[in-house]
Design an enzyme around this catalytic site. Structure first.
Site, short mmCIF file in Angstrom:
data_model
loop_
_atom_site.label_atom_id
_atom_site.label_comp_id
_atom_site.label_asym_id
_atom_site.label_seq_id
_atom_site.Cartn_x
_atom_site.Cartn_y
_atom_site.Cartn_z
N GLU A 27 0.81 -1.18 -0.02
CA GLU A 27 0.03 0.06 0.06
C GLU A 27 0.87 1.37 0.16
OE1 GLU A 27 -2.09 0.74 3.58
OE2 GLU A 27 -3.50 2.48 2.58
N ALA A 75 -4.02 13.48 -7.62
CA ALA A 75 -3.02 12.41 -7.62
C ALA A 75 -3.44 11.40 -8.84
CB ALA A 75 -2.54 11.87 -6.46
N GLN A 78 9.60 18.97 -9.75
CA GLN A 78 8.45 18.22 -10.38
C GLN A 78 8.32 18.13 -11.80
OE1 GLN A 78 4.74 19.36 -8.24
NE2 GLN A 78 5.76 18.68 -6.25
N CYS A 103 3.31 9.85 -1.45
CA CYS A 103 4.24 9.93 -2.60
C CYS A 103 4.62 11.42 -2.85
CB CYS A 103 3.88 9.23 -3.74
SG CYS A 103 4.33 9.51 -5.40
N ALA A 104 5.88 11.80 -3.01
CA ALA A 104 5.96 13.53 -3.39
C ALA A 104 7.48 13.71 -3.81
CB ALA A 104 5.84 14.28 -1.98
N ILE A 105 7.48 14.55 -4.64
CA ILE A 105 8.75 15.07 -5.24
C ILE A 105 8.81 16.45 -4.70
CG2 ILE A 105 9.86 15.63 -7.39
CD1 ILE A 105 9.65 12.67 -6.78
N LYS A 123 9.74 16.59 -14.07
CA LYS A 123 10.99 16.53 -14.53
C LYS A 123 11.26 14.82 -14.97
CE LYS A 123 13.28 20.61 -13.04
NZ LYS A 123 14.45 21.06 -11.84
N TYR A 166 11.14 12.58 -12.16
CA TYR A 166 11.58 12.15 -11.12
C TYR A 166 10.37 11.09 -10.50
CZ TYR A 166 15.58 14.95 -10.55
OH TYR A 166 16.84 15.46 -10.77
N GLY A 167 9.22 11.53 -10.54
CA GLY A 167 7.99 10.68 -10.11
C GLY A 167 7.89 9.19 -10.79
N1 COA Z 1 -1.81 14.90 -12.07
C1 COA Z 1 -1.92 14.62 -13.15
N2 COA Z 1 -0.66 14.38 -13.93
C2 COA Z 1 0.44 14.47 -13.23
C3 COA Z 1 0.59 14.81 -11.91
C4 COA Z 1 -0.55 15.30 -11.24
N3 COA Z 1 -1.04 15.69 -10.11
N4 COA Z 1 1.74 14.93 -11.42
C5 COA Z 1 2.60 14.48 -12.62
N5 COA Z 1 1.81 14.39 -13.63
C6 COA Z 1 2.18 13.86 -14.69
C7 COA Z 1 3.34 14.66 -15.63
O1 COA Z 1 2.70 15.52 -16.31
C8 COA Z 1 3.69 13.71 -16.43
O2 COA Z 1 2.96 13.33 -17.54
P1 COA Z 1 3.55 13.16 -19.06
O3 COA Z 1 4.54 11.70 -18.75
O4 COA Z 1 2.51 12.88 -19.79
O5 COA Z 1 4.39 14.01 -19.23
C9 COA Z 1 3.90 12.17 -15.55
O6 COA Z 1 2.34 12.42 -14.78
C10 COA Z 1 4.92 11.82 -14.91
O7 COA Z 1 5.37 12.89 -14.24
P2 COA Z 1 6.70 13.08 -13.41
O8 COA Z 1 7.57 14.19 -14.03
O9 COA Z 1 7.45 11.44 -13.70
O10 COA Z 1 6.24 13.19 -11.92
P3 COA Z 1 6.76 14.14 -10.64
O11 COA Z 1 8.11 13.98 -10.56
O12 COA Z 1 6.04 15.53 -11.18
O13 COA Z 1 6.11 13.65 -9.67
C11 COA Z 1 4.12 13.77 -8.23
C12 COA Z 1 4.72 13.45 -9.58
C13 COA Z 1 2.55 13.49 -8.04
C14 COA Z 1 4.67 12.69 -7.04
C15 COA Z 1 4.60 15.26 -7.85
O14 COA Z 1 3.95 16.08 -8.79
C16 COA Z 1 4.12 15.55 -6.32
O15 COA Z 1 4.98 15.48 -5.36
N6 COA Z 1 3.00 16.29 -6.20
C17 COA Z 1 2.40 16.79 -4.98
C18 COA Z 1 2.24 15.63 -4.01
C19 COA Z 1 1.16 14.64 -4.53
O16 COA Z 1 0.21 15.09 -5.16
N7 COA Z 1 1.53 13.33 -4.42
C20 COA Z 1 0.41 12.22 -4.90
C21 COA Z 1 -0.46 11.75 -3.72
S1 COA Z 1 0.43 10.86 -2.42
#
Ligand code: COA
Length: 525
Positions: A247, A291, A258, A251-253, A260, A262-263
């Site tokens: 589970e 999310a 963000q 999850c956060a960057i 870029k 990393y997620g």
């Molecule tokens: N909603 C929709 N799409 C999202 C997104 C979101 N909140 N965050 C990222 N994406 C998309 C990106 O645009 C990318 O799409 P693409 O491949 O079509 O360009 C894809 O998801 C992967 O993006 P990536 O750069 O690998 O993700 P990231 O490094 O920005 O990490 C999160 C994603 C969600 C972890 C980050 O944005 C974050 O920390 N957000 C705040 C905390 C959060 O909401 N956590 C999730 C719930 S616990």
């Protein structure tokens, strides 16, 4: 009218190919459940010394250590001492602090998550070597090569190179009392606290430091911020080994890193680790609106395929959020997806080149220059690449040239064309199979017709166009309209219907007349 209303009944319509697919029903119907506790330890009220209350509080480290029972540290990547005990049986929910958390998490208005600027360009992941920022370290020509492969591969590839160069490190740590690892966990806690503002900090610390939880995180090596190794982001999860699923709790960057990639890379590392080290086959997570998009892109689905018995009662239930599932492929090398996709693209590209000559590019502009820059002088058959693409002079698109390129001014030619078209239209109107096509389809008789047929046409409309004497400037324009009329009919109606048969018979009749006209036109020139 290609589907006569008075003859139409539901049984003889065929729309199987267009039947809208059933809408996806989010499996969050259970989201109204009260949360159930799987492991009571997870949710016990915080002790007086733990968790820390301050966001960036290093004291929390020593507090967390206080909870440590001296597990055996192992600093190697992915070699984590879980310190976890066997999963607990489900217990009823008595934890009011969790309900508070649920309410806080549902406070959508209060959400202050970072707004994301979606940038597809490679420039967003470009890294200055030595500055430690993530992104493409490839030389310019290499970067250009990556760009042609799509944004996903470009980002993954750039981060993979960072890893190989030793500037980035993906690790999995848990609360094991080792200084460096504990500092990383604190760094990750700070990121969670900032990026998940609706989540109580105590709750974050409690799960993060819980020995049954593990955190896969990305570190920027050799960089330290306030004594803590620079953590770019991470995912905290709890593996349920016996149930073989995990589970995802957080999850956060960090904000400035963000979108870029990393997620995605983090999730790929997590999947590999969970499969290879924990023996997991699935992940589950509750995702809120912010999310869901991210998880969908990481192959999570809104449908839950895992048997409910496997997970129900083990994981937390939240209100108003969506339970999502991800199946972990048993073999896929997730951290090498970019090169796998590149190879597949290359193979498909090679196959396409074998089957077609789409790779040949003809310089039409130069050809036009050679022909004096005027399109009037250009003969269709001389256009570069046309014959290679399968065109032959007997195709109808060419008819206006063979029929009407002879003597006479343009007015005379247009008159000849109009006469020909009138004659062809009349042969259709007089035909015994023309009745379904004589009028436009009445939406009152066939209510869904225009849902499926977006570009309708019928003999009456064609007739009006012919009457105008200005609409059909070429024979092929007229033929295109009739062709569309027959195609529409066959699209909407199934082959066993009278309408379908009428379309086929009338079209054959029409084509034979056109062919005859072309031949006599060719002879007369
Ligand atoms: N909603 C929709 N799409 C999202 C997104 C979101 N909140 N965050 C990222 N994406 C998309 C990106 O645009 C990318 O799409 P693409 O491949 O079509 O360009 C894809 O998801 C992967 O993006 P990536 O750069 O690998 O993700 P990231 O490094 O920005 O990490 C999160 C994603 C969600 C972890 C980050 O944005 C974050 O920390 N957000 C705040 C905390 C959060 O909401 N956590 C999730 C719930 S616990």
């Amino acid at each position: 009218m290609d589907s006569h209303s008075s003859h139409l009944n539901a049984a003889n319509r065929s729309r199987s190919s267009q039947t809208p697919s059933p809408s996806h029903s989010a499996s969050a119907s259970s989201s109204l459940h009260k949360r159930k506790l799987a492991a009571s330890e997870d949710h016990a009220p915080p002790s007086t010394s733990f968790p820390p209350s301050s966001n960036d509080d290093l004291e929390s480290l020593s507090a967390a250590r206080g909870a440590d029972s001296g597990s055996d540290p192992d600093e190697s990547e992915y070699a984590v001492h879980d310190g976890y005990e066997e999963d607990f049986a489900p217990e009823p929910d008595h934890d009011s602090s969790i309900r508070t958390f649920t309410a806080a998490r549902l406070d959508v208005n209060g959400s202050s998550r970072n707004a994301k600027i979606k940038t597809e360009e490679i420039s967003t992941v470009e890294l200055q070597a030595g500055t430690g920022t993530a992104g493409a370290i490839a030389p310019k020509d290499e970067a250009a090569k990556i760009l042609t492969c799509g944004a996903y591969i470009a980002r993954e590839e750039a981060l993979r190179r960072e890893e190989e160069a030793g500037r980035l490190k993906f690790v999995c740590y848990s609360n094991d009392g080792v200084d460096d690892q504990m500092m990383c966990l604190i760094g990750l806690k700070n990121i969670f606290a900032r990026q998940l503002p609706n989540m109580p900090k105590e709750y974050i610390v409690r799960l993060l430091m819980d020995r049954k939880h593990k955190s896969v995180m990305v570190l920027r090596k050799n960089e330290v911020e306030g004594g803590i190794p620079l953590v770019v982001g991470g995912i905290t999860y709890r593996p349920y080994h016996r149930q073989r699923f995990g589970e995802i709790a957080f999850c956060a960057i960090s904000a400035d890193e963000q979108v870029k990639g990393y997620g995605t890379r983090l999730m790929n590392h997590l999947k590999e680790h969970a499969r290879d080290v924990d023996g997991l086959t699935h992940f589950l997570t509750y995702a809120d609106n912010n999310a869901v998009g991210y998880f969908l892109k990481q192959s999570f689905t809104k449908e839950i395929y895992l048997e409910k018995d496997v997970w129900h009662g083990y994981i937390k239930d939240y209100d108003g959020v969506l339970l999502m599932e991800c199946r972990i492929d048993p073999k896929l090398k997730y951290t090498n997806l970019s090169s796998m996709i590149s190879k597949q693209r290359k193979a498909i590209d090679e196959m396409i080149r074998e089957l077609s000559n789409c790779q040949n590019v003809y310089q039409v502009a130069e050809f036009q220059k050679k022909e004096g820059g005027s399109s009037k002088n250009i003969r269709v058959e001389d256009i570069p690449g046309l014959r290679d693409a399968g065109w032959t002079p007997d195709q109808w698109g060419h008819t206006r040239y063979t029929l009407f390129s002879g003597s006479g001014d343009s007015v005379t030619k247009q008159k000849q064309l109009n006469a020909l078209i009138r004659g062809l239209l009349k042969t259709m109107q007089d035909h015994s199979d023309a009745w379904p096509f004589k009028e436009p389809v009445d939406p009152l008789d066939v209510p869904d017709y225009y849902e499926f047929i977006k570009d309708p046409i019928d003999l009456k409309t064609i007739g009006k166009r012919v009457e105008s004497e200005q609409y059909y400037m070429t024979l092929d324009m007229f033929v295109a309209d009739t062709r569309r009329m027959f195609n529409n009919c066959r699209t909407y109606n199934s082959p066993d219907t009278v309408y379908y048969r009428c379309a086929t018979k009338l079209q054959a009749h029409f084509f034979s007349k056109v062919q005859a006209a072309l031949q006599s036109g060719a002879k007369s020139q």
